[in-house]
Scaffold this motif. Structure first.
Motif, mmCIF file in Angstrom:
data_model
loop_
_atom_site.group_PDB
_atom_site.id
_atom_site.type_symbol
_atom_site.label_atom_id
_atom_site.label_comp_id
_atom_site.label_asym_id
_atom_site.label_seq_id
_atom_site.Cartn_x
_atom_site.Cartn_y
_atom_site.Cartn_z
ATOM 1 N N ILE A 1 0.832 -1.204 0.000
ATOM 2 C CA ILE A 1 0.000 0.000 0.000
ATOM 3 C C ILE A 1 0.870 1.258 0.000
ATOM 4 O O ILE A 1 0.603 2.202 -0.744
ATOM 5 N N VAL A 2 1.923 1.250 0.817
ATOM 6 C CA VAL A 2 2.795 2.428 0.886
ATOM 7 C C VAL A 2 3.449 2.676 -0.479
ATOM 8 O O VAL A 2 3.513 3.815 -0.962
ATOM 9 N N THR A 3 3.900 1.598 -1.121
ATOM 10 C CA THR A 3 4.535 1.737 -2.432
ATOM 11 C C THR A 3 3.536 2.268 -3.472
ATOM 12 O O THR A 3 3.842 3.173 -4.254
ATOM 13 N N GLU A 4 2.330 1.691 -3.440
ATOM 14 C CA GLU A 4 1.298 2.116 -4.386
ATOM 15 C C GLU A 4 0.927 3.585 -4.177
ATOM 16 O O GLU A 4 0.773 4.347 -5.142
ATOM 17 N N MET A 5 0.817 3.987 -2.911
ATOM 18 C CA MET A 5 0.452 5.373 -2.617
ATOM 19 C C MET A 5 1.570 6.337 -2.990
ATOM 20 O O MET A 5 1.318 7.491 -3.335
ATOM 21 N N TYR A 6 2.807 5.852 -2.927
ATOM 22 C CA TYR A 6 3.927 6.693 -3.361
ATOM 23 C C TYR A 6 3.843 6.911 -4.869
ATOM 24 O O TYR A 6 4.016 8.011 -5.383
ATOM 25 N N GLN A 7 3.548 5.824 -5.587
ATOM 26 C CA GLN A 7 3.501 5.911 -7.049
ATOM 27 C C GLN A 7 2.375 6.821 -7.534
ATOM 28 O O GLN A 7 2.496 7.476 -8.565
ATOM 29 N N THR A 8 1.272 6.862 -6.787
ATOM 30 C CA THR A 8 0.156 7.713 -7.199
ATOM 31 C C THR A 8 0.263 9.129 -6.632
ATOM 32 O O THR A 8 -0.518 9.997 -6.988
ATOM 33 N N GLY A 9 1.229 9.352 -5.729
ATOM 34 C CA GLY A 9 1.380 10.676 -5.120
ATOM 35 C C GLY A 9 0.533 10.863 -3.863
ATOM 36 O O GLY A 9 0.621 11.893 -3.200
ATOM 37 N N GLU A 10 -0.285 9.863 -3.533
ATOM 38 C CA GLU A 10 -1.139 9.981 -2.340
ATOM 39 C C GLU A 10 -0.322 10.029 -1.047
ATOM 40 O O GLU A 10 -0.700 10.703 -0.089
ATOM 41 N N LEU A 11 0.779 9.290 -1.033
ATOM 42 C CA LEU A 11 1.602 9.256 0.179
ATOM 43 C C LEU A 11 2.212 10.635 0.445
ATOM 44 O O LEU A 11 2.210 11.123 1.576
ATOM 45 N N GLN A 12 2.715 11.259 -0.626
ATOM 46 C CA GLN A 12 3.295 12.586 -0.486
ATOM 47 C C GLN A 12 2.256 13.563 0.050
ATOM 48 O O GLN A 12 2.552 14.401 0.904
ATOM 49 N N LYS A 13 1.033 13.454 -0.454
ATOM 50 C CA LYS A 13 -0.045 14.332 -0.010
ATOM 51 C C LYS A 13 -0.369 14.082 1.460
ATOM 52 O O LYS A 13 -0.497 15.003 2.256
ATOM 53 N N LEU A 14 -0.459 12.789 1.814
ATOM 54 C CA LEU A 14 -0.763 12.417 3.191
ATOM 55 C C LEU A 14 0.290 12.951 4.159
ATOM 56 O O LEU A 14 -0.013 13.377 5.269
ATOM 57 N N LEU A 15 1.536 12.926 3.708
ATOM 58 C CA LEU A 15 2.637 13.348 4.572
ATOM 59 C C LEU A 15 2.903 14.844 4.458
ATOM 60 O O LEU A 15 3.836 15.359 5.066
ATOM 61 N N GLY A 16 2.099 15.534 3.671
ATOM 62 C CA GLY A 16 2.258 16.977 3.542
ATOM 63 C C GLY A 16 3.501 17.374 2.789
ATOM 64 O O GLY A 16 4.049 18.455 2.986
ATOM 65 N N VAL A 17 3.977 16.487 1.934
ATOM 66 C CA VAL A 17 5.166 16.774 1.135
ATOM 67 C C VAL A 17 4.766 16.705 -0.332
ATOM 68 O O VAL A 17 4.469 15.637 -0.850
ATOM 69 N N GLU A 18 4.686 17.854 -0.971
ATOM 70 C CA GLU A 18 4.343 17.850 -2.395
ATOM 71 C C GLU A 18 5.633 17.785 -3.195
ATOM 72 O O GLU A 18 6.513 18.620 -3.032
ATOM 73 N N THR A 19 5.744 16.788 -4.033
ATOM 74 C CA THR A 19 6.930 16.729 -4.877
ATOM 75 C C THR A 19 6.517 16.791 -6.334
ATOM 76 O O THR A 19 5.410 16.398 -6.696
ATOM 77 N N ALA A 20 7.418 17.291 -7.136
ATOM 78 C CA ALA A 20 7.131 17.409 -8.559
ATOM 79 C C ALA A 20 7.140 16.040 -9.205
ATOM 80 O O ALA A 20 6.651 15.861 -10.311
ATOM 81 N N GLU A 21 7.683 15.070 -8.506
ATOM 82 C CA GLU A 21 7.906 13.768 -9.127
ATOM 83 C C GLU A 21 6.893 12.717 -8.711
ATOM 84 O O GLU A 21 7.178 11.533 -8.748
ATOM 85 N N ALA A 22 5.720 13.167 -8.290
ATOM 86 C CA ALA A 22 4.680 12.187 -7.968
ATOM 87 C C ALA A 22 4.452 11.304 -9.177
ATOM 88 O O ALA A 22 4.422 11.775 -10.309
ATOM 89 N N GLY A 23 4.301 10.032 -8.946
ATOM 90 C CA GLY A 23 4.129 9.120 -10.065
ATOM 91 C C GLY A 23 5.448 8.538 -10.525
ATOM 92 O O GLY A 23 5.492 7.770 -11.471
ATOM 93 N N ALA A 24 6.511 8.908 -9.817
ATOM 94 C CA ALA A 24 7.820 8.364 -10.176
ATOM 95 C C ALA A 24 7.870 6.877 -9.839
ATOM 96 O O ALA A 24 7.057 6.366 -9.082
ATOM 97 N N GLU A 25 8.820 6.196 -10.405
ATOM 98 C CA GLU A 25 9.035 4.797 -10.068
ATOM 99 C C GLU A 25 9.342 4.677 -8.586
ATOM 100 O O GLU A 25 9.955 5.559 -7.999
#
Lengths: 76, 134
Positions: free
Chosen positions: B91-115
């Protein structure tokens, strides 16, 4: 005792109606791709728990690891 | 939530979950993960670049037992954010790939959706580590 990927596939499909599963593994570590209408509208946590609950205490024991990729499908 | 005073291990785990906004229960430590799934989860969190607390569950089987009783989640690792179970490695990996994890953690990165990042050969020391305190 080792577990076959086919056993996991059959048990997931039998326990969760309408579900299709593809399972690969080495007898201890498995990867399952699962799709079905039962997952629609559930959180990721709830989706994974639905599959984990099929195996209960066997997870972490007889089934050392089960990696899941779950796709909800439209209910028919 | 159980508030049974007769279970200090469960209380210690519950305190750790409520006191640390981002906490990972894992096998081994962020510097030396003892399981591939824990290693991958640490790598994802480090890629998001948000400090997290880590608890090694290996030293005492009671940690894992009580943790799973609290969370209802059978496997390790388990990531909690703001007191809520987010999930394990998949789940953590999937949420990282979709950018949801970054959003949840309050960290917006330009590379959401990265490998998803591969586990590094060795890791920087986590900013906050409470392993072995339980």
């Amino acid at each position: 005792m080792s577990v076959s990927p086919d056993e996991l596939k059959d048990r997931i499909e039998a326990a969760i109606p309408g579900t299709r599963a593809a399972v690969t593994g080495d007898g201890h570590h498995f990867e399952a791709t699962v799709e079905g209408p039962a997952f629609a509208g559930l959180s990721r946590i709830a989706q994974h728990k639905l599959v984990y609950d099929v195996f209960g205490a066997e997870l972490g024991d007889r089934i050392h690891a089960l990696s899941l990729k779950i796709t909800p499908t439209e209910a028919r | 939530m159980s508030d049974s005073p007769s279970n200090p291990m469960r209380e210690a785990i519950q305190s750790a979950i409520s006191e640390n906004p981002v906490i990972l229960f894992m096998k081994g430590t962020p510097e030396a993960p003892a399981c591939g799934f824990s290693a991958r989860t640490v790598a994802v969190l480090e890629a998001v670049d948000r400090p997290f607390a880590a608890v090694n569950i290996l030293p005492d089987p009671a940690i894992r037992q009580e943790l799973s009783a609290i969370s209802g989640w059978p496997t390790i690792p388990q990531l909690f954010v703001d007191g809520e179970l987010v999930g394990g490695c998949d789940i953590v990996t999937e949420m990282y790939q979709t950018g949801e994890l970054q959003k949840l953690l309050g960290v917006e990165t330009a590379e959401a959706g990265a490998e998803a990042p591969e586990p590094a050969a060795h890791h920087e020391t986590a900013p906050l580590s409470i392993e072995n305190l339980l």
